[in-house]
Design an enzyme around this catalytic site. Sequence first.
Site, PDB file in Angstrom:
ATOM      1  N   GLU A 198     -11.098 -10.199  -1.329  1.00  0.00           N
ATOM      2  CA  GLU A 198     -10.738  -9.468  -0.114  1.00  0.00           C
ATOM      3  C   GLU A 198     -11.992  -8.812   0.464  1.00  0.00           C
ATOM      4  O   GLU A 198     -12.380  -7.718   0.024  1.00  0.00           O
ATOM      5  CB  GLU A 198      -9.716  -8.376  -0.428  1.00  0.00           C
ATOM      6  CG  GLU A 198      -8.404  -8.886  -0.953  1.00  0.00           C
ATOM      7  CD  GLU A 198      -7.307  -7.835  -0.762  1.00  0.00           C
ATOM      8  OE1 GLU A 198      -6.396  -8.100   0.029  1.00  0.00           O
ATOM      9  OE2 GLU A 198      -7.389  -6.768  -1.366  1.00  0.00           O
ATOM     10  N   HIS A 247      -8.696  -2.931  -6.432  1.00  0.00           N
ATOM     11  CA  HIS A 247      -8.617  -3.012  -4.961  1.00  0.00           C
ATOM     12  C   HIS A 247      -9.709  -2.116  -4.352  1.00  0.00           C
ATOM     13  O   HIS A 247      -9.973  -1.019  -4.849  1.00  0.00           O
ATOM     14  CB  HIS A 247      -7.232  -2.570  -4.484  1.00  0.00           C
ATOM     15  CG  HIS A 247      -6.993  -2.922  -3.039  1.00  0.00           C
ATOM     16  ND1 HIS A 247      -7.580  -2.227  -2.010  1.00  0.00           N
ATOM     17  CD2 HIS A 247      -6.276  -3.914  -2.460  1.00  0.00           C
ATOM     18  CE1 HIS A 247      -7.218  -2.773  -0.863  1.00  0.00           C
ATOM     19  NE2 HIS A 247      -6.433  -3.810  -1.100  1.00  0.00           N
ATOM     20  N   GLY A 273      -7.310  -4.862   6.924  1.00  0.00           N
ATOM     21  CA  GLY A 273      -6.694  -3.987   7.924  1.00  0.00           C
ATOM     22  C   GLY A 273      -7.418  -3.952   9.257  1.00  0.00           C
ATOM     23  O   GLY A 273      -7.104  -3.131  10.115  1.00  0.00           O
ATOM     24  N   GLU A 297      -9.836  -0.224  -1.884  1.00  0.00           N
ATOM     25  CA  GLU A 297      -9.445   1.141  -1.493  1.00  0.00           C
ATOM     26  C   GLU A 297      -9.453   2.060  -2.711  1.00  0.00           C
ATOM     27  O   GLU A 297      -9.781   3.246  -2.606  1.00  0.00           O
ATOM     28  CB  GLU A 297      -8.065   1.111  -0.816  1.00  0.00           C
ATOM     29  CG  GLU A 297      -8.148   0.454   0.565  1.00  0.00           C
ATOM     30  CD  GLU A 297      -6.836  -0.137   1.074  1.00  0.00           C
ATOM     31  OE1 GLU A 297      -5.799   0.056   0.420  1.00  0.00           O
ATOM     32  OE2 GLU A 297      -6.874  -0.805   2.122  1.00  0.00           O
ATOM     33  N   LYS A 335       0.846  -1.202   0.000  1.00  0.00           N
ATOM     34  CA  LYS A 335       0.000   0.000   0.000  1.00  0.00           C
ATOM     35  C   LYS A 335       0.883   1.255   0.000  1.00  0.00           C
ATOM     36  O   LYS A 335       1.948   1.239  -0.606  1.00  0.00           O
ATOM     37  CB  LYS A 335      -0.978  -0.010   1.170  1.00  0.00           C
ATOM     38  CG  LYS A 335      -1.726  -1.333   1.278  1.00  0.00           C
ATOM     39  CD  LYS A 335      -2.862  -1.269   2.231  1.00  0.00           C
ATOM     40  CE  LYS A 335      -3.478  -2.659   2.331  1.00  0.00           C
ATOM     41  NZ  LYS A 335      -4.830  -2.655   2.776  1.00  0.00           N
ATOM     42  N   SER A 385      -6.518  -9.165   6.531  1.00  0.00           N
ATOM     43  CA  SER A 385      -5.992  -9.500   7.856  1.00  0.00           C
ATOM     44  C   SER A 385      -5.324 -10.873   7.925  1.00  0.00           C
ATOM     45  O   SER A 385      -5.441 -11.583   8.932  1.00  0.00           O
ATOM     46  CB  SER A 385      -7.089  -9.376   8.923  1.00  0.00           C
ATOM     47  OG  SER A 385      -7.442  -8.021   9.074  1.00  0.00           O
TER      48      SER A 385
HETATM   49  P1  PGA Z   1      -4.383  -6.398   5.180  1.00  0.00           P
HETATM   50  O1  PGA Z   1      -4.568  -5.802   3.701  1.00  0.00           O
HETATM   51  O2  PGA Z   1      -3.624  -7.693   5.054  1.00  0.00           O
HETATM   52  O3  PGA Z   1      -3.598  -5.344   5.913  1.00  0.00           O
HETATM   53  O4  PGA Z   1      -5.744  -6.618   5.735  1.00  0.00           O
HETATM   54  C1  PGA Z   1      -4.862  -6.638   2.621  1.00  0.00           C
HETATM   55  C2  PGA Z   1      -5.014  -5.831   1.360  1.00  0.00           C
HETATM   56  O5  PGA Z   1      -5.673  -4.791   1.355  1.00  0.00           O
HETATM   57  O6  PGA Z   1      -4.478  -6.241   0.312  1.00  0.00           O
END
Ligand code: PGA
Length: 252
Positions: free
Chosen positions: A168, A94, A174, A96, A7, A215
């Site tokens: 995901e 993704h 996260g 985000e 990220k 996570s």
């Molecule tokens: P994370 O993120 O392992 O910190 O939950 C995964 C991702 O967004 O690819």
Amino acid sequence: MIIANWKMNGTSQSVTDWINSVSGNIDIDNLNPCIFCPPTCYLDHARKLINKNDHRIELGSQIVNYSFEGESLTGGISATMLADLGIKYVMVGHSEQRDILKESNSVITKKIEKALDDDLSVIYCIGEDIDIKNKKETQLFLSHQLDVLGKLSSIYEVKLGSIKVAYEPIWAIGSGLNAEKDYIEEIHEFIKKYINNHLGWSKLDIYPPVLYGGSVNLENSKEIISLTDVDGLLIGGASLNPETFCKIYNLS
Ligand code: PGA
């Protein structure tokens, strides 16, 4: 396939340290691809380090942009530029980027096509938020996201084998709360069936791997990777520490 998604984290020094540590500590008998996705500005630095040390680490980009013929795009990074740097993989869709950068499915379709034009492997990310999960609408929601793959122009049929899917769940990213193992198994099975039967890829003999992300950490990774229909891991926070990442990779 184990992917480190950094990220918006890291420095050129931490990229150097990570590559040196991981290349010296990953199990050389483990044939799982080991893919490092640092921020784009460090890709060239990472590429040079990997070339110098002849490591097995492969590189992926967290972003790719596109513009229509002739349009300029300040700040854009094209698939051609990534291929020029020797990057093999690119993440598209993704949550985000869908959420914060407001990426629509049609933009995502175009990005996938541009990446395939330059022979990049696409890691196509999908996942539902907590409201959708609570309403028990996860499969319907994911089917709409998977339909993006069905909308690729037919000229890309020969390149569909370069696409991987990363599931995901947004509520797991996260948060420290990975999805339960039964839920991961149910959703991965659904994704594979949808791609095989609804999108019809089994007729083309194309069975994309489906990775889990959200996570993943040292405590849960072994159980998750061993689940039916889980073909790899996409790891955010826990991938920043090279020792943790190596342990997860070596357990896979
Ligand atoms: P994370 O993120 O392992 O910190 O939950 C995964 C991702 O967004 O690819």
